[in-house]
Design a protein around this motif. Structure first.
Motif, mmCIF file in Angstrom:
data_model
loop_
_atom_site.group_PDB
_atom_site.id
_atom_site.type_symbol
_atom_site.label_atom_id
_atom_site.label_comp_id
_atom_site.label_asym_id
_atom_site.label_seq_id
_atom_site.Cartn_x
_atom_site.Cartn_y
_atom_site.Cartn_z
ATOM 1 N N LEU A 174 -15.164 -2.876 -4.364
ATOM 2 C CA LEU A 174 -14.249 -3.393 -2.820
ATOM 3 C C LEU A 174 -13.317 -4.307 -3.509
ATOM 4 O O LEU A 174 -12.433 -4.849 -2.741
ATOM 5 N N LYS A 175 -13.004 -4.236 -4.200
ATOM 6 C CA LYS A 175 -11.792 -5.373 -4.533
ATOM 7 C C LYS A 175 -10.296 -5.133 -4.562
ATOM 8 O O LYS A 175 -9.364 -5.844 -4.197
ATOM 9 N N GLY A 201 -10.131 -0.774 2.242
ATOM 10 C CA GLY A 201 -10.109 -0.290 3.314
ATOM 11 C C GLY A 201 -9.411 -0.037 3.729
ATOM 12 O O GLY A 201 -8.111 0.240 2.981
ATOM 13 N N LEU A 202 -8.391 0.128 5.291
ATOM 14 C CA LEU A 202 -7.574 1.144 5.641
ATOM 15 C C LEU A 202 -5.651 0.222 5.083
ATOM 16 O O LEU A 202 -4.520 1.363 4.567
ATOM 17 N N ASP A 203 -6.172 -0.686 4.237
ATOM 18 C CA ASP A 203 -4.653 -1.959 3.953
ATOM 19 C C ASP A 203 -4.114 -0.955 3.290
ATOM 20 O O ASP A 203 -3.231 -0.518 2.632
ATOM 21 N N ASP A 204 -5.885 -0.740 2.119
ATOM 22 C CA ASP A 204 -5.394 0.219 0.788
ATOM 23 C C ASP A 204 -4.416 1.113 0.652
ATOM 24 O O ASP A 204 -3.616 1.712 0.785
ATOM 25 N N ILE A 205 -4.584 2.123 2.503
ATOM 26 C CA ILE A 205 -4.738 3.166 2.575
ATOM 27 C C ILE A 205 -3.299 3.095 2.770
ATOM 28 O O ILE A 205 -2.240 4.324 2.710
ATOM 29 N N LEU A 230 -14.639 1.769 5.594
ATOM 30 C CA LEU A 230 -13.721 2.547 5.799
ATOM 31 C C LEU A 230 -14.377 3.628 6.774
ATOM 32 O O LEU A 230 -14.863 4.778 5.676
ATOM 33 N N ASP A 231 -13.169 3.833 7.903
ATOM 34 C CA ASP A 231 -13.040 5.353 8.825
ATOM 35 C C ASP A 231 -12.583 6.296 7.935
ATOM 36 O O ASP A 231 -11.383 6.447 7.371
ATOM 37 N N ALA A 237 -5.584 10.715 9.058
ATOM 38 C CA ALA A 237 -5.056 10.057 10.287
ATOM 39 C C ALA A 237 -3.941 9.500 9.327
ATOM 40 O O ALA A 237 -2.210 9.542 10.009
ATOM 41 N N LEU A 238 -4.098 7.859 9.087
ATOM 42 C CA LEU A 238 -2.767 7.088 8.297
ATOM 43 C C LEU A 238 -2.115 7.503 7.160
ATOM 44 O O LEU A 238 -0.767 7.825 7.182
#
Length: 243
Positions: A174-175, A201-205, A230-231, A237-238
């Motif tokens: 999770l880095k 998390g979403l920011d990586d996506i 992460l959802d 969607a992103l």
């Protein structure tokens, strides 16, 4: 951009490793097929499955679990882990696997990869696993003296579908994804690249999706999903909005 939820198999269970260490496995479930179905219900159309035991043994060790996943999951299953001969490749495709990931053999037997890519158009993914910029093999237990980009370029004219790039120093920790190294690889070759290792998390996506035009085809995520960081529906969607 494709989001691939990951199911890593060890002893028939769903696990995640820390930095590829089999002794640092966290068990997340004993029913891989149920997990695959849960990902499908969240909207996933692609799944990344790894036979961890097989990666170390050099042959399938979680066949029953993989077959159950294939029966349960209605989308595309990408499978890796110990697939090192033509019979294994043909057998998995016959059972319904969409794409086969070849790792160690890409370094030790590139002719095999080329033959499989020619025989199974669009079906072969080459795993380029890296530690400090060098290729790791044998379930990440061995480090070669071959730079990642050099290995990737060997297959530019081979017809492989994608390169699966993993920074093993980040995998399961999770880095955050090594965005710079992943994008650099994508820009250096004419093969689409799938990012893996460290999604938190979403920011990586979001960051990866900004580089879809650079050749980032997708991203694999595991621990962040299992830990609830992460959802999956939000990630899908992103990623779906990427050009």
């Amino acid at each position: 951009m494709i989001v691939f939820p990951a199911i890593d198999l060890k002893g028939g269970q769903v696990v995640r490793l820390a930095a590829g260490d089999m002794d640092r496995a966290t068990v997340y479930g004993s029913d891989p097929a149920a997990q695959a179905l849960a990902f499908a219900e969240a909207g996933a159309q692609h799944l990344h499955v790894v036979d961890l035991d097989g990666a170390f043994a050099g042959e399938s060790r979680n066949r029953a679990a993989v077959e159950a996943i294939l029966e349960a999951f209605p989308g595309h299953v990408q499978l890796g882990g110990g697939i090192r001969d033509a019979a294994a490749v043909e057998g998995w495709f016959a059972l319904g696997v969409s794409r086969i990931v070849i790792g160690s053999a890409a370094l030790t037997d590139p002719a095999f990869v080329r033959t499989m890519a020619a025989n199974w158009e669009g079906g072969i993914v080459v795993a380029v696993d890296a530690k400090d910029g060098m290729v790791a093999t044998e379930g990440w237990a061995a480090l070669s003296d071959v730079p990642v980009v050099d290995l990737a370029r060997r297959f530019e004219d081979a017809g492989v579908a994608s390169l699966l790039f993993t920074d093993i120093g980040r995998d399961g920790l999770l880095k955050g994804v090594n965005i710079d190294a992943t994008v650099d690889l994508a820009r250096s070759v004419d093969i689409p690249v799938i990012a893996s290792g460290g999604v938190k998390g979403l920011d990586d996506i979001r960051l990866l999706s900004l580089h879809a035009a650079d050749g980032i085809e997708g991203v694999i995520t595991g621990r962040a999903l299992y830990d609830g960081r992460l959802d999956l529906a939000a990630a899908l969607a992103l990623a779906g909005r990427a050009p």
